[in-house]
Write a protein that holds these residues in place. Structure first.
Motif, PDB file in Angstrom:
ATOM      1  N   ARG A 110      -2.562  -8.495  -6.197  1.00 52.63           N
ATOM      2  CA  ARG A 110      -3.821  -9.246  -6.211  1.00 52.63           C
ATOM      3  C   ARG A 110      -3.983 -10.156  -4.995  1.00 52.63           C
ATOM      4  NH1 ARG A 110      -6.673  -9.428 -10.936  1.00 52.63           N
ATOM      5  NH2 ARG A 110      -5.767  -8.354 -12.726  1.00 52.63           N
ATOM      6  N   MET A 111      -2.892 -10.417  -4.281  1.00 55.78           N
ATOM      7  CA  MET A 111      -2.963 -11.337  -3.148  1.00 55.78           C
ATOM      8  C   MET A 111      -3.730 -10.751  -1.971  1.00 55.78           C
ATOM      9  SD  MET A 111       0.933 -12.814  -3.275  1.00 55.78           S
ATOM     10  CE  MET A 111       0.853 -13.669  -1.701  1.00 55.78           C
ATOM     11  N   GLY A 112      -3.627  -9.407  -1.798  1.00 56.18           N
ATOM     12  CA  GLY A 112      -4.314  -8.776  -0.682  1.00 56.18           C
ATOM     13  C   GLY A 112      -3.807  -9.322   0.643  1.00 56.18           C
ATOM     14  N   GLY A 113      -4.716  -9.527   1.604  1.00 58.15           N
ATOM     15  CA  GLY A 113      -4.325 -10.042   2.926  1.00 58.15           C
ATOM     16  C   GLY A 113      -4.714 -11.483   3.132  1.00 58.15           C
ATOM     17  N   ARG A 114      -4.788 -12.246   2.046  1.00 58.03           N
ATOM     18  CA  ARG A 114      -5.247 -13.634   2.174  1.00 58.03           C
ATOM     19  C   ARG A 114      -4.207 -14.553   2.797  1.00 58.03           C
ATOM     20  NH1 ARG A 114      -7.645 -12.343  -2.888  1.00 58.03           N
ATOM     21  NH2 ARG A 114      -5.863 -13.173  -4.050  1.00 58.03           N
ATOM     22  N   PHE A 115      -2.948 -14.133   2.824  1.00 61.91           N
ATOM     23  CA  PHE A 115      -1.889 -14.974   3.369  1.00 61.91           C
ATOM     24  C   PHE A 115      -1.138 -14.212   4.453  1.00 61.91           C
ATOM     25  CE2 PHE A 115      -2.548 -15.997  -1.102  1.00 61.91           C
ATOM     26  CZ  PHE A 115      -2.805 -17.364  -1.043  1.00 61.91           C
ATOM     27  N   ARG A 116      -0.617 -14.957   5.432  1.00 57.91           N
ATOM     28  CA  ARG A 116       0.176 -14.327   6.493  1.00 57.91           C
ATOM     29  C   ARG A 116       1.433 -13.705   5.896  1.00 57.91           C
ATOM     30  NH1 ARG A 116       1.948 -18.353  10.686  1.00 57.91           N
ATOM     31  NH2 ARG A 116       2.812 -16.446  11.616  1.00 57.91           N
ATOM     32  N   PHE A 117       1.735 -12.483   6.335  1.00 55.87           N
ATOM     33  CA  PHE A 117       2.889 -11.785   5.785  1.00 55.87           C
ATOM     34  C   PHE A 117       4.175 -12.573   6.001  1.00 55.87           C
ATOM     35  CE2 PHE A 117       6.593  -9.164   6.787  1.00 55.87           C
ATOM     36  CZ  PHE A 117       6.802  -8.594   5.550  1.00 55.87           C
ATOM     37  N   GLY A 123      -6.477  -0.034   2.682  1.00 49.36           N
ATOM     38  CA  GLY A 123      -6.450  -1.450   2.327  1.00 49.36           C
ATOM     39  C   GLY A 123      -6.152  -1.698   0.857  1.00 49.36           C
ATOM     40  N   ASP A 124      -6.272  -0.656   0.019  1.00 50.77           N
ATOM     41  CA  ASP A 124      -5.995  -0.806  -1.415  1.00 50.77           C
ATOM     42  C   ASP A 124      -4.520  -0.596  -1.750  1.00 50.77           C
ATOM     43  OD1 ASP A 124      -8.670  -1.216  -1.863  1.00 50.77           O
ATOM     44  OD2 ASP A 124      -9.096   0.840  -2.510  1.00 50.77           O
ATOM     45  N   TYR A 125      -3.691  -0.354  -0.735  1.00 55.66           N
ATOM     46  CA  TYR A 125      -2.311   0.034  -1.036  1.00 55.66           C
ATOM     47  C   TYR A 125      -1.557  -1.044  -1.815  1.00 55.66           C
ATOM     48  CZ  TYR A 125       2.533   1.398  -0.639  1.00 55.66           C
ATOM     49  OH  TYR A 125       3.825   1.716  -0.943  1.00 55.66           O
ATOM     50  N   GLU A 126      -1.709  -2.302  -1.432  1.00 56.21           N
ATOM     51  CA  GLU A 126      -0.969  -3.357  -2.120  1.00 56.21           C
ATOM     52  C   GLU A 126      -1.338  -3.421  -3.595  1.00 56.21           C
ATOM     53  OE1 GLU A 126      -0.978  -7.174  -0.265  1.00 56.21           O
ATOM     54  OE2 GLU A 126      -0.606  -6.359   1.729  1.00 56.21           O
ATOM     55  N   ARG A 127      -2.630  -3.277  -3.892  1.00 56.01           N
ATOM     56  CA  ARG A 127      -3.061  -3.305  -5.294  1.00 56.01           C
ATOM     57  C   ARG A 127      -2.481  -2.115  -6.053  1.00 56.01           C
ATOM     58  NH1 ARG A 127      -7.175  -0.747  -7.605  1.00 56.01           N
ATOM     59  NH2 ARG A 127      -8.062  -0.185  -5.576  1.00 56.01           N
ATOM     60  N   VAL A 128      -2.520  -0.932  -5.433  1.00 55.49           N
ATOM     61  CA  VAL A 128      -1.983   0.272  -6.075  1.00 55.49           C
ATOM     62  C   VAL A 128      -0.473   0.160  -6.251  1.00 55.49           C
ATOM     63  CG1 VAL A 128      -1.617   2.755  -5.786  1.00 55.49           C
ATOM     64  CG2 VAL A 128      -3.847   1.759  -5.274  1.00 55.49           C
ATOM     65  N   ALA A 129       0.225  -0.302  -5.198  1.00 54.92           N
ATOM     66  CA  ALA A 129       1.677  -0.459  -5.282  1.00 54.92           C
ATOM     67  C   ALA A 129       2.063  -1.495  -6.333  1.00 54.92           C
ATOM     68  CB  ALA A 129       2.239  -0.859  -3.922  1.00 54.92           C
ATOM     69  N   GLY A 130       1.248  -2.542  -6.465  1.00 55.62           N
ATOM     70  CA  GLY A 130       1.508  -3.535  -7.505  1.00 55.62           C
ATOM     71  C   GLY A 130       1.424  -2.939  -8.900  1.00 55.62           C
ATOM     72  N   ARG A 131       0.405  -2.109  -9.125  1.00 55.16           N
ATOM     73  CA  ARG A 131       0.266  -1.450 -10.433  1.00 55.16           C
ATOM     74  C   ARG A 131       1.450  -0.510 -10.689  1.00 55.16           C
ATOM     75  NH1 ARG A 131      -6.143   0.308 -10.410  1.00 55.16           N
ATOM     76  NH2 ARG A 131      -7.021  -1.790 -10.669  1.00 55.16           N
ATOM     77  N   VAL A 148       6.561  -5.443  -2.986  1.00 57.19           N
ATOM     78  CA  VAL A 148       5.227  -4.887  -2.748  1.00 57.19           C
ATOM     79  C   VAL A 148       4.712  -5.279  -1.369  1.00 57.19           C
ATOM     80  CG1 VAL A 148       2.814  -4.943  -3.503  1.00 57.19           C
ATOM     81  CG2 VAL A 148       4.641  -4.774  -5.192  1.00 57.19           C
ATOM     82  N   LYS A 149       4.840  -6.557  -1.018  1.00 54.21           N
ATOM     83  CA  LYS A 149       4.319  -7.026   0.262  1.00 54.21           C
ATOM     84  C   LYS A 149       5.059  -6.390   1.440  1.00 54.21           C
ATOM     85  CE  LYS A 149       1.530  -9.742   0.561  1.00 54.21           C
ATOM     86  NZ  LYS A 149       0.055  -9.620   0.572  1.00 54.21           N
ATOM     87  N   MET A 150       6.382  -6.272   1.315  1.00 52.82           N
ATOM     88  CA  MET A 150       7.172  -5.698   2.400  1.00 52.82           C
ATOM     89  C   MET A 150       6.845  -4.223   2.599  1.00 52.82           C
ATOM     90  SD  MET A 150       9.476  -6.361   4.729  1.00 52.82           S
ATOM     91  CE  MET A 150      10.376  -7.843   4.224  1.00 52.82           C
ATOM     92  N   THR A 151       6.760  -3.464   1.494  1.00 51.92           N
ATOM     93  CA  THR A 151       6.457  -2.035   1.606  1.00 51.92           C
ATOM     94  C   THR A 151       5.070  -1.819   2.200  1.00 51.92           C
ATOM     95  OG1 THR A 151       7.858  -1.587  -0.314  1.00 51.92           O
ATOM     96  CG2 THR A 151       6.326   0.137   0.339  1.00 51.92           C
ATOM     97  N   ALA A 152       4.104  -2.648   1.785  1.00 53.59           N
ATOM     98  CA  ALA A 152       2.745  -2.521   2.320  1.00 53.59           C
ATOM     99  C   ALA A 152       2.725  -2.808   3.816  1.00 53.59           C
ATOM    100  CB  ALA A 152       1.805  -3.469   1.583  1.00 53.59           C
ATOM    101  N   ARG A 153       3.423  -3.866   4.245  1.00 52.64           N
ATOM    102  CA  ARG A 153       3.426  -4.217   5.666  1.00 52.64           C
ATOM    103  C   ARG A 153       4.125  -3.143   6.501  1.00 52.64           C
ATOM    104  NH1 ARG A 153       2.537  -8.541   9.126  1.00 52.64           N
ATOM    105  NH2 ARG A 153       2.984  -7.762  11.226  1.00 52.64           N
ATOM    106  N   LEU A 154       5.263  -2.657   6.041  1.00 52.99           N
ATOM    107  CA  LEU A 154       5.992  -1.643   6.784  1.00 52.99           C
ATOM    108  C   LEU A 154       5.203  -0.338   6.870  1.00 52.99           C
ATOM    109  CD1 LEU A 154       9.637  -2.226   5.507  1.00 52.99           C
ATOM    110  CD2 LEU A 154       8.741  -2.715   7.790  1.00 52.99           C
TER     111      LEU A 154
END
Length: 397
Positions: free
Chosen positions: A271-278, A127-135, A320-326
């Motif tokens: 920082r957005m995490g999963g708060r919004f629909r992809f 679940g931390d992937y988006e934050r890590v990928a953002g950094r 970031v969002k696309m890579t995390a979702r895929l």
């Protein structure tokens, strides 16, 4: 595996990957050596040809032979590319160096995302992937910005010393890659040559089945189209700003702001995490890129610059969002291969968009070409939404 140590090594490796003292002004360096624009264009074309051919095979190598080894190989090939450029005298040597540089990019593309996600997955922190990928996105772009700001120093050093600096950075990346731990990813990255070929055939067949049966392919095409338009729009923005009266001496510092806009987008996505629909975020980013590019054709310098930066910002969010979702959809044993397919979608999008956008700029000027590029992407997004609604309606029936 100590996950914090692994992440620190990956962060440093990402910063090294974005470092390119000579790479940021390679066109200027080649022109200064007496190469014509036609020869420089040939070298650029050879880079993309190698990239297109090697993208998916390099991802398969990462899945079948190991991600740590593939990252180390990427840095080693990058060092060889720098040496080949230093030793080059004619266009043949330059093309060899560009081909090696493309192969290095292919080897790291998909592999770093796969090893990062699987490392977090093993530690129970997927679940931390988006934050890590953002950094990681911020570090990569910040490193590129630093090199852009030092372009004058690279020119003062001369092309040989500039490439020698990049060679030293590649060696540092090689050492960092060897120090990574190899997380499990469903396939043993070992065995004899005789065992390798049956595994390769099975790997190709299973990857093809996944792409036919999974909607990930549509996401990849959207990501490729958006990334292609954002990149090409950024390239067109350079002569457009000069056309609007930007002094030549300010072009470098101003263009250094664009990767910072992308870094801000990557940081926001982390920082957005999963708060919004992809799907909502993806459509917002695609519309933001298209609308910003259309506005970048405005005849006002400040508005054109702000719109160009906005397009890069939205592309940073989407990346970031696309890579995390895929990565959540991809099976671990084919993750690097499928991320490489995602990168190949970008190259495929570049094939029609690049000549078409160039032709539009010749006919309509830079302003009209950028506006057409943005409106074309908006039209593609609208068509995709309409097709999606039609498919949902048919399923209900």
């Amino acid at each position: 595996m100590k996950i914090n140590h692994q992440l620190r090594a990956l962060y440093f490796l990402e910063a090294v990957s974005g470092f390119g003292f000579a790479q940021v002004i390679w066109v200027v360096l080649l022109a200064g050596r007496g190469f014509s624009l036609a020869q420089i264009g040939l070298a650029e074309g050879f880079f993309h040809l190698v990239s297109l051919l090697c993208e998916v095979p390099s991802g398969m190598a990462a899945d079948l032979l190991g991600r740590r080894r593939t990252l180390a190989a990427s840095m080693a090939v990058r060092a060889l590319a720098c040496l080949a450029m230093i030793a080059s005298w004619g266009i043949g040597g330059v093309c060899l160096a560009m081909g090696l540089s493309a192969l290095s990019y292919n080897l790291i593309s998909g592999t770093r995302e796969a090893i990062t996600y699987d490392s977090l997955l093993q530690a129970g922190r997927a679940g931390d992937y988006e934050r890590v990928a953002g950094r990681m996105g911020v570090l990569y772009r910040a490193s590129a910005v630093g090199c852009a700001l030092c372009a004058g120093a690279a020119l003062a050093l001369g092309w040989r010393l500039a490439y020698l600096t990049d060679f030293a950075a590649a060696l540092a990346g090689f050492v960092l890659a060897l120090g990574l731990a190899e997380p499990p990813h469903g396939q043993a990255a070992q065995g004899t040559i005789r065992e390798f070929w049956p595994r390769l055939r099975q790997h190709v067949a299973e990857t093809g089945v996944f792409l036919r049966q999974n909607p990930a392919a549509e996401k990849m095409l959207l990501d490729g189209a958006c990334g292609c338009c954002a990149y090409f729009g950024g390239q067109l923005l350079q002569p457009r700003l000069m056309e609007l009266g930007l002094p030549a001496g300010l072009l470098g510092p101003v263009l250094a702001l664009l990767p910072l806009a992308g870094a801000a987008g990557s940081a926001l996505a982390g920082r957005m995490g999963g708060r919004f629909r992809f799907r909502s975020v993806a459509l917002l980013c695609a519309a933001g890129i298209g609308g910003s590019l259309a506005l970048a054709g405005a005849p006002v310098l400040s508005l054109a610059l702000a719109a160009g930066a906005a397009a890069i910002f939205w592309d940073g969010v989407l990346e970031v969002k696309m890579t995390a979702r895929l990565n959540r959809d991809f099976p671990s044993d084919r993750r690097a291969t499928l991320v490489s397919v995602q990168s190949m979608a970008y190259s495929l999008a570049m094939l029609p968009v690049s000549p078409l956008a160039g032709a539009l700029c010749d006919r309509l000027g830079y302003s009209g070409g950028m506006a057409a590029l943005g409106l074309g992407l908006l039209s593609l997004v609208a068509a995709g939404m309409a097709a999606h609604r039609c498919r949902k309606g048919r399923k209900r029936e």
